[in-house]
Design a protein around this motif. Structure first.
Motif, mmCIF file in Angstrom:
data_model
loop_
_atom_site.group_PDB
_atom_site.id
_atom_site.type_symbol
_atom_site.label_atom_id
_atom_site.label_comp_id
_atom_site.label_asym_id
_atom_site.label_seq_id
_atom_site.Cartn_x
_atom_site.Cartn_y
_atom_site.Cartn_z
ATOM 1 N N TRP A 133 -3.057 26.855 19.959
ATOM 2 C CA TRP A 133 -3.355 25.918 18.794
ATOM 3 C C TRP A 133 -2.126 25.842 18.028
ATOM 4 N N ARG A 134 -1.040 26.853 17.881
ATOM 5 C CA ARG A 134 -0.010 26.792 17.048
ATOM 6 C C ARG A 134 0.890 25.531 17.608
ATOM 7 N N ASP A 135 0.844 25.654 18.726
ATOM 8 C CA ASP A 135 1.992 24.602 19.256
ATOM 9 C C ASP A 135 1.520 23.194 19.096
ATOM 10 N N LEU A 136 0.411 23.024 19.886
ATOM 11 C CA LEU A 136 -0.343 21.865 19.751
ATOM 12 C C LEU A 136 -0.604 21.345 18.225
ATOM 13 N N THR A 137 -0.777 21.981 17.349
ATOM 14 C CA THR A 137 -0.724 21.554 15.902
ATOM 15 C C THR A 137 0.527 21.252 15.444
ATOM 16 N N GLN A 138 1.606 21.997 15.679
ATOM 17 C CA GLN A 138 2.845 21.930 15.404
ATOM 18 C C GLN A 138 3.376 20.564 15.972
ATOM 19 N N ALA A 139 2.945 20.119 17.183
ATOM 20 C CA ALA A 139 3.488 18.743 17.627
ATOM 21 C C ALA A 139 2.802 17.695 16.765
ATOM 22 N N ARG A 140 1.636 17.830 16.390
ATOM 23 C CA ARG A 140 1.191 16.855 15.488
ATOM 24 C C ARG A 140 1.710 16.794 14.149
ATOM 25 N N GLN A 141 2.043 17.884 13.688
ATOM 26 C CA GLN A 141 2.695 17.987 12.266
ATOM 27 C C GLN A 141 3.925 17.041 12.584
ATOM 28 N N GLU A 142 4.697 17.020 13.252
ATOM 29 C CA GLU A 142 5.981 16.413 13.704
ATOM 30 C C GLU A 142 5.790 14.829 13.946
ATOM 31 N N VAL A 143 4.454 14.458 14.420
ATOM 32 C CA VAL A 143 4.317 13.304 14.685
ATOM 33 C C VAL A 143 3.832 12.478 13.027
ATOM 34 N N VAL A 144 3.213 13.207 12.392
ATOM 35 C CA VAL A 144 2.852 12.883 11.008
ATOM 36 C C VAL A 144 4.053 12.547 10.089
ATOM 37 N N ARG A 145 5.036 13.668 9.986
ATOM 38 C CA ARG A 145 6.252 13.401 9.417
ATOM 39 C C ARG A 145 6.865 12.117 9.995
ATOM 40 N N LYS A 146 6.908 12.143 11.367
ATOM 41 C CA LYS A 146 7.822 10.974 11.881
ATOM 42 C C LYS A 146 7.134 9.618 11.341
ATOM 43 N N LEU A 147 5.844 9.666 11.323
ATOM 44 C CA LEU A 147 5.041 8.311 10.696
ATOM 45 C C LEU A 147 5.595 7.970 9.415
ATOM 46 N N ALA A 148 5.553 9.302 8.674
ATOM 47 C CA ALA A 148 5.679 9.111 7.115
ATOM 48 C C ALA A 148 7.076 8.377 6.917
ATOM 49 N N GLY A 149 8.051 8.866 7.543
ATOM 50 C CA GLY A 149 9.312 8.299 7.560
ATOM 51 C C GLY A 149 9.462 6.630 7.966
ATOM 52 N N GLU A 150 8.715 6.364 9.059
ATOM 53 C CA GLU A 150 8.678 5.057 9.198
ATOM 54 C C GLU A 150 8.004 4.136 8.373
ATOM 55 N N ILE A 178 0.862 -1.316 -0.076
ATOM 56 C CA ILE A 178 0.175 -0.079 0.067
ATOM 57 C C ILE A 178 0.975 1.275 -0.092
ATOM 58 N N LEU A 179 0.306 2.413 -0.840
ATOM 59 C CA LEU A 179 1.083 3.720 -0.460
ATOM 60 C C LEU A 179 0.228 4.478 0.247
ATOM 61 N N PHE A 180 1.130 4.938 1.243
ATOM 62 C CA PHE A 180 0.479 6.029 2.280
ATOM 63 C C PHE A 180 0.749 7.187 1.621
ATOM 64 N N VAL A 181 -0.440 8.292 1.926
ATOM 65 C CA VAL A 181 -0.099 9.699 1.498
ATOM 66 C C VAL A 181 -0.729 10.281 2.640
ATOM 67 N N LEU A 182 0.391 10.953 3.445
ATOM 68 C CA LEU A 182 -0.105 11.641 4.882
ATOM 69 C C LEU A 182 0.261 12.966 4.615
ATOM 70 N N GLY A 183 -1.202 13.674 4.942
ATOM 71 C CA GLY A 183 -1.123 15.084 4.969
ATOM 72 C C GLY A 183 -0.732 15.700 6.390
ATOM 73 N N ILE A 184 -0.042 17.118 6.121
ATOM 74 C CA ILE A 184 0.363 17.726 7.405
ATOM 75 C C ILE A 184 -0.937 18.583 7.804
ATOM 76 N N PRO A 185 -1.269 18.448 9.072
ATOM 77 C CA PRO A 185 -2.470 19.241 9.498
ATOM 78 C C PRO A 185 -2.050 20.796 9.736
ATOM 79 N N PHE A 186 -3.062 21.569 9.755
ATOM 80 C CA PHE A 186 -2.557 23.039 9.788
ATOM 81 C C PHE A 186 -3.689 23.911 10.366
ATOM 82 N N VAL A 187 -3.283 24.852 10.835
ATOM 83 C CA VAL A 187 -4.224 25.889 11.577
ATOM 84 C C VAL A 187 -3.740 27.457 11.255
ATOM 85 N N TYR A 188 -4.422 28.347 11.384
ATOM 86 C CA TYR A 188 -4.001 29.748 11.202
ATOM 87 C C TYR A 188 -4.990 30.668 11.997
ATOM 88 N N ALA A 189 -4.304 31.669 12.522
ATOM 89 C CA ALA A 189 -4.809 32.590 13.422
ATOM 90 C C ALA A 189 -5.887 33.689 12.848
#
Length: 246
Positions: A172-189, A150-161
């Motif tokens: 909002w910014r900090d919590l979202t950025q933390a989950r962005q990093e999780v997605v990038r980590k999982l994409a690598g795995e 299977i090919l996974f395509v993982l989108g990075i979540p976002f939020v704006y003020a």
């Protein structure tokens, strides 16, 4: 045997040898594309088999409409199973019926912003960053076990003020950025394609106000959905090389 021919033909860089350009343009099996996530993916999609509304009106619709129109003879299938308000735990509850049962070859996921919202609003169902990562990883592992190619395509979540998101913006910014990093980590795995939606939106906002693209800080306008679709195709074509025209 048939699935191996498919992998060789599309030139997915997952340990299989790359092929020549003419082969890469012809997938050897009808692919199943599945879009999963929350309201951004949902796009007010229909809940029946009406083909006029089944993909919603967001980026998933735009991606499916282009590929389907340009490759009408390939028998591709497109599903949208995004549900407004979903968090990672909601995906977990319906993963068997709404993902595994559909047997996707290409699984696109965009999730996370409702998990942030739950924390900010002190919702009882809010999950920690560690739990978010653990559930997300388990869902991908389930898919990989069901389909090793299977090919996974993982989108990075976002939020704006923008709008209500301007309140408690740092949270909002900090919590979202933390989950962005999780997605990038999982994409690598999982050797996944990463679609960096916030990078594309940030660039667009250099010349045009954020409200033009993300009207309430979370939900894209029709214009932003178009940017998201373009970026999805741009990144996925690197792995599904028959999409090189995009």
């Amino acid at each position: 045997m048939q699935r191996r021919k498919f992998i060789q033909s599309v030139g997915m860089a997952t340990g299989f040898g790359l092929v020549n350009e003419s082969q890469a343009l012809v997938p050897q099996k009808p692919l199943v594309f599945l879009f999963q996530g929350d309201s951004i993916t949902d796009g007010n999609r229909g809940r029946n088999l009406d083909p006029n509304h089944i993909m919603g009106h967001g980026y998933a619709y735009s991606v499916a409409s282009r590929i389907g129109a340009d490759f009408p003879d390939k028998g591709f299938t497109f599903y949208n199973r995004g549900i407004s308000g979903n968090k990672i735990t909601d995906l977990q509850k319906r993963w068997e019926s709404d993902t595994l049962a559909l047997k996707p070859d290409v699984l696109s996921v965009l999730i996370g912003i409702n998990d942030v919202n739950a924390i900010i609003n002190n919702a009882p169902e809010a999950t920690s960053l560690e739990k978010f990562e653990g559930i997300y990883r388990t869902l991908l592992e389930d898919c990989r076990r069901a389909n090793s190619e299977i090919l996974f395509v993982l989108g990075i979540p976002f939020v704006y003020a923008v709008g209500k998101r301007a309140q408690n913006w740092e949270q909002w910014r900090d919590l979202t950025q933390a989950r962005q990093e999780v997605v990038r980590k999982l994409a690598g795995e999982f050797d996944a394609v990463v679609v960096d939606y916030p990078a594309v939106l940030d660039k667009a906002m250099h010349q045009t106000p954020a409200e033009y693209w993300i009207w309430d800080g979370i939900h894209p306008t029709v214009f932003a959905h178009e940017l998201m679709a373009r970026e999805w195709l741009k990144q996925v074509r690197k792995r599904l090389r028959f999409l090189k025209k995009y």
